[in-house]
Every structure is written in structure tokens, then in C-alpha cells.
Design a protein around this motif. Structure first.
Motif, PDB file in Angstrom:
ATOM      1  N   THR A 195      -2.639 146.697 129.816  1.00 33.87           N
ATOM      2  CA  THR A 195      -1.227 146.976 130.057  1.00 33.87           C
ATOM      3  C   THR A 195      -0.727 146.001 131.106  1.00 33.87           C
ATOM      4  O   THR A 195      -1.336 145.861 132.169  1.00 33.87           O
ATOM      5  CB  THR A 195      -1.006 148.405 130.560  1.00 33.87           C
ATOM      6  OG1 THR A 195      -1.554 149.337 129.615  1.00 33.87           O
ATOM      7  CG2 THR A 195       0.476 148.703 130.747  1.00 33.87           C
ATOM      8  N   VAL A 238       0.072 146.076 125.947  1.00 31.27           N
ATOM      9  CA  VAL A 238       1.417 146.646 126.063  1.00 31.27           C
ATOM     10  C   VAL A 238       2.060 146.057 127.307  1.00 31.27           C
ATOM     11  O   VAL A 238       1.430 145.990 128.373  1.00 31.27           O
ATOM     12  CB  VAL A 238       1.361 148.187 126.166  1.00 31.27           C
ATOM     13  CG1 VAL A 238       2.725 148.757 126.533  1.00 31.27           C
ATOM     14  CG2 VAL A 238       0.861 148.783 124.860  1.00 31.27           C
ATOM     15  N   ILE A 270       5.125 146.370 129.997  1.00 28.87           N
ATOM     16  CA  ILE A 270       6.095 147.317 130.551  1.00 28.87           C
ATOM     17  C   ILE A 270       6.883 146.612 131.646  1.00 28.87           C
ATOM     18  O   ILE A 270       6.304 146.070 132.589  1.00 28.87           O
ATOM     19  CB  ILE A 270       5.400 148.558 131.132  1.00 28.87           C
ATOM     20  CG1 ILE A 270       4.609 149.297 130.055  1.00 28.87           C
ATOM     21  CG2 ILE A 270       6.420 149.490 131.793  1.00 28.87           C
ATOM     22  CD1 ILE A 270       3.743 150.428 130.596  1.00 28.87           C
ATOM     23  N   GLU A 299       3.144 154.490 135.676  1.00 30.47           N
ATOM     24  CA  GLU A 299       4.009 153.856 134.664  1.00 30.47           C
ATOM     25  C   GLU A 299       3.259 153.717 133.344  1.00 30.47           C
ATOM     26  O   GLU A 299       3.806 154.004 132.267  1.00 30.47           O
ATOM     27  CB  GLU A 299       4.459 152.472 135.146  1.00 30.47           C
ATOM     28  CG  GLU A 299       5.541 152.474 136.197  1.00 30.47           C
ATOM     29  CD  GLU A 299       6.916 152.781 135.630  1.00 30.47           C
ATOM     30  OE1 GLU A 299       7.059 152.825 134.393  1.00 30.47           O
ATOM     31  OE2 GLU A 299       7.837 152.974 136.428  1.00 30.47           O
ATOM     32  N   SER A 344       2.725 157.067 131.637  1.00 24.84           N
ATOM     33  CA  SER A 344       3.971 157.609 131.077  1.00 24.84           C
ATOM     34  C   SER A 344       4.277 157.015 129.708  1.00 24.84           C
ATOM     35  O   SER A 344       5.077 157.565 128.948  1.00 24.84           O
ATOM     36  CB  SER A 344       5.138 157.338 132.030  1.00 24.84           C
ATOM     37  OG  SER A 344       5.506 155.966 132.018  1.00 24.84           O
ATOM     38  N   LYS A 345       3.642 155.877 129.407  1.00 21.20           N
ATOM     39  CA  LYS A 345       3.814 155.226 128.096  1.00 21.20           C
ATOM     40  C   LYS A 345       2.634 155.527 127.176  1.00 21.20           C
ATOM     41  O   LYS A 345       2.440 154.853 126.162  1.00 21.20           O
ATOM     42  CB  LYS A 345       3.961 153.716 128.278  1.00 21.20           C
ATOM     43  CG  LYS A 345       5.146 153.300 129.139  1.00 21.20           C
ATOM     44  CD  LYS A 345       6.481 153.716 128.509  1.00 21.20           C
ATOM     45  CE  LYS A 345       7.653 153.082 129.241  1.00 21.20           C
ATOM     46  NZ  LYS A 345       7.805 153.567 130.638  1.00 21.20           N
ATOM     47  N   ARG A 356      -0.653 155.384 127.928  1.00 20.63           N
ATOM     48  CA  ARG A 356      -1.888 154.659 128.203  1.00 20.63           C
ATOM     49  C   ARG A 356      -2.827 155.545 129.022  1.00 20.63           C
ATOM     50  O   ARG A 356      -2.418 156.515 129.650  1.00 20.63           O
ATOM     51  CB  ARG A 356      -1.597 153.365 128.972  1.00 20.63           C
ATOM     52  CG  ARG A 356      -0.501 152.498 128.358  1.00 20.63           C
ATOM     53  CD  ARG A 356      -0.883 151.974 126.992  1.00 20.63           C
ATOM     54  NE  ARG A 356      -1.654 150.739 127.107  1.00 20.63           N
ATOM     55  CZ  ARG A 356      -2.163 150.082 126.077  1.00 20.63           C
ATOM     56  NH1 ARG A 356      -2.031 150.569 124.849  1.00 20.63           N
ATOM     57  NH2 ARG A 356      -2.847 148.964 126.247  1.00 20.63           N
TER      58      ARG A 356
END
Length: 373
Positions: A32, A175, A177, A197, A200-201, A203
Motif C-alpha cells: 500500500t 494500492v 492512497i 488509512e 480503512s481501505k 488492507r
């Protein structure tokens, strides 16, 4: 290697962070990327889009690590271009090979350690072109070229290359962000916020972090060793057919085509500890004056001058002692630092990212206890 599905959070989406993300994701890690600025953004805080950029090593023999990084990057870029040539379906990275001329207005003092590693290196005499023509049109007393070399080097369309890296990372499962972390609250809090963060997506919890925040590390880590090196450049219409860099007695100048863009970057300056993003008109005048001597074929304006597209400043992430690429444990969280590459971010990028992957591997093989591993 530890579990290939270990989750790595990369903080920062400049060339260092994105190259690291690509190599980590392609090695099988869950990756991420979290950054305040991503490819396509324009901010003085976001260094990578302002770069020239081309392969022109700043490394010296007393820093063999940086020398090795630069050689790795040169070889990787040349190979990438060969692969693009063989397979038309591959996405284009925005790289192109040019003849690159290096001029000195004084007897050269640089140790050209890199000469055996680049293609078609040769020394130019004063009767060779373009040295002869440049010296002939130089006003008397303005300083002539005393030494020159030429070799094959890679120029980078930075906007295209950053997008290429981002999409390549995504294709490998990463990913990206866009989020601003609370860097003023210290590294440990920023790591927790980054993990929040990511989770929250959807991960997983992070197994390791990569700190590729560039100048942001000054606040994030509280390091006084970090400092900006401001560079002012001018973007002009027309794509130069060659690269040049020139070292004068009291100035530096360069010309770097941006492949496929129809434009060229002219520079430039290296101003230590200057944070301002406002260009200096006097510097612009000097940049164009030096460029007129060295690359007059780009002077295509109706007034006989350059067709200026924009003037801009970028802040290179300088660090006393050179780039920091090492592992650490902060508040029980594994982290690999990768920042402070100054003006060498692009040419360091491949070697630095490979070391980052190796340090992530090593960090995950160790229990996260103590301070620095």
C-alpha cells in the motif's frame, strides 16, 4: 524471504517510493502506498515531478554505495528500453537514450569513475563538434570549453515515468492512497495513522513500513540533517536532440529533453537551504543566456529567442551524510528508511529500491524488538 503476503506500507509516492513499491509488489508483497501527493499532482512539497531528469551521476568514489546504485539504474533503464523495443505491447516508461555531452570551462577535476559503465564514452578535443561551434560563438572573455566528453545517457519524461511506476505497482497488486499524515506528531503517530488509512481501505495490518518521504522526513523524523537544495529550471518548446551539462567557473547549466513531450528542460541552480518556490527572474535570464550558447537550435521564438512554456522551482531532498537507506524499529513497528537522495533520486532509484527490498526482507526475518536493528 518471509511470507510473500506480508503487508508493506510505503509512505511517499516520489520516484524512490514508487520504485520501491513496484519492486516490493513484484516480489509478492502486499503493498500500500500512502502519500499526500501522487503522480499528476503539482506541489513544491512533491519533488519528483520537478526533476530534469536524466542519468548523470552525482556520486563520487568516496561513496561506493551511491556509485553502485547509479550503475544499477543505468543498466536497468537501458535493458527496459531494449525490452520496450522488442515488445510493442509493453507500456512506455517515458525513457529515451541520447548523446550526452559533458563540458568543463576549466581543466576537469572530476574523477570519471563511471566512464567504463556507460555506452560509447569518448573524450572530445576542442576541434570536435559541438565543442568547436560553441567556443566559436562564445563572446571573448565569457569562458570557453576546456574539456569535454560524450556518452550515451537516458533522459526521463518525469510525468510519464511516475505514472508508469504507479500503474506498474497497481498491476502488481499495490494500492495507492492519497492522504496526508500527521507528520508533525512524530514518526510513531504517523505510522499508526498510515496503518489506519490502509485498514480503512480494507488492507491488513502492516508488517513493515518504508519511509520514502524525501524532505518530509525533516518533520516526520525530526532530523536536522535534512535540508532543501532548490533548483530553478525553464521549460521551453522544442525537443533537443542531445543532452548537455556544463560546469562553468561560477555557474552550472544543462539541457535535458523530455522524451515524447516536444519540450526541453533548461537549468539550473543548486541553492542549499532555500525553501522558496518563487522563481528568480535574474536566474531565468542567466539560464537562457547559457542555453543560447550551447543549444541555439531551440531558439525558435518569433523574436529569435526561446519559446518559454514555464519557469519553476523544485526542492531536492538533501541530507548530511548522504541518503538514509536503513532499517529501524519504532514503537514496535518495523520500518525501512529510504530518503535523502538529494539530486540523485532518479539515477539512484533502481539500486536504492533493490536495497530497500532486501532490508524489508531482513526486517521481517527479525523480531521487532529494541531500537535500531
Amino acid at each position: 524471504m518471509p511470507s510473500s503476503r506480508s503487508h508493506i506500507i510505503v509512505i511517499g509516492a516520489g520516484v524512490t517510493g514508487l520504485t520501491s513499491a513496484v519492486f516490493l509488489a513484484e516480489a509478492g508483497y502486499e503493498v500500500t502506498v500512502i502519500a499526500a501527493h501522487v503522480p499528476g499532482d503539482s506541489s513544491i512539497e512533491y519533488t519528483s515531478p520537478w526533476a530534469g531528469a536524466h542519468w548523470h551521476t552525482h556520486a563520487t568514489p568516496d561513496d561506493p554505495r551511491a556509485c553502485d546504485w547509479d550503475v544499477q539504474t543505468y543498466e536497468y533503464w537501458i535493458d527496459l528500453l531494449e525490452r520496450e523495443k522488442r515488445d510493442a505491447k509493453l507500456p512506455k516508461a517515458g525513457l529515451k537514450v541520447y548523446d550526452s555531452f559533458k563540458y568543463w570551462d576549466f581543466p576537469g577535476t572530476d574523477e570519471l569513475w563511471w566512464a567504463p559503465y556507460v555506452k560509447d564514452f569518448r573524450v572530445l578535443a576542442d576541434h570536435h563538434e559541438p565543442v568547436r561551434s560553441i567556443n566559436e560563438r562564445t563572446p571573448k572573455g565569457a569562458g570557453e570549453i576546456k574539456e569535454a566528453v560524450v556518452y550515451r545517457a537516458v533522459a526521463v519524461n518525469v510525468s510519464q515515468y511516475l505514472l508508469y511506476l504507479q500503474e506498474r505497482a497497481r498491476k502488481a497488486g499495490a494500492v495507492v492512497i492519497k492522504a496526508r499524515l500527521p507528520v508533525e506528531q512524530g514518526l510513531q503517530n504517523a505510522l499508526q495513522a498510515a496503518e489506519g488509512e490502509a485498514m480503512s481501505k480494507g488492507r491488513s495490518k502492516a508488517d513493515c513500513f518504508v519511509n520514502a518521504t524525501g524532505l518530509g522526513a525533516a518533520k516526520l523524523c525530526g532530523y536536522e540533517a535534512m535540508y532543501p537544495i532548490r533548483g530553478q529550471t525553464v521549460l521551453v518548446k522544442g525537443e533537443a536532440e542531445t543532452i548537455f551539462t556544463r560546469s562553468g567557473v561560477d555557474y552550472g547549466a544543462y539541457c535535458i529533453p523530455r522524451p515524447g513531450s516536444g519540450s526541453t528542460i533548461l537549468g539550473g541552480t543548486k541553492e542549499k537551504d532555500v525553501w522558496s518556490e518563487t522563481p528568480d527572474p535574474r536566474v531565468t535570464e542567466q539560464i537562457l543566456k547559457h542555453a543560447a550558447l550551447n543549444i541555439p537550435e531551440l531558439m525558435t521564438g518569433s523574436d529569435g529567442g526561446f519559446e518559454v512554456v514555464s519557469v519553476q522551482c523544485g526542492l531536492r531532498p538533501g541530507r548530511q551524510g548522504g541518503a538514509r537507506v536503513e532499517r529501524e524499529v519504532v514503537g514496535g513497528k518495523r520500518i525501512v528508511h529510504a530518503y535523502g537522495h538529494a539530486g540523485g533520486g532518479y539515477q539512484n532509484s533502481i539500486g536504492s529500491a533493490r536495497l530497500t527490498v532486501r532490508l524489508v526482507d531482513e526486517s521481517l526475518a527479525c523480531a521487532p524488538v529494541g531500537a535500531r536493528l
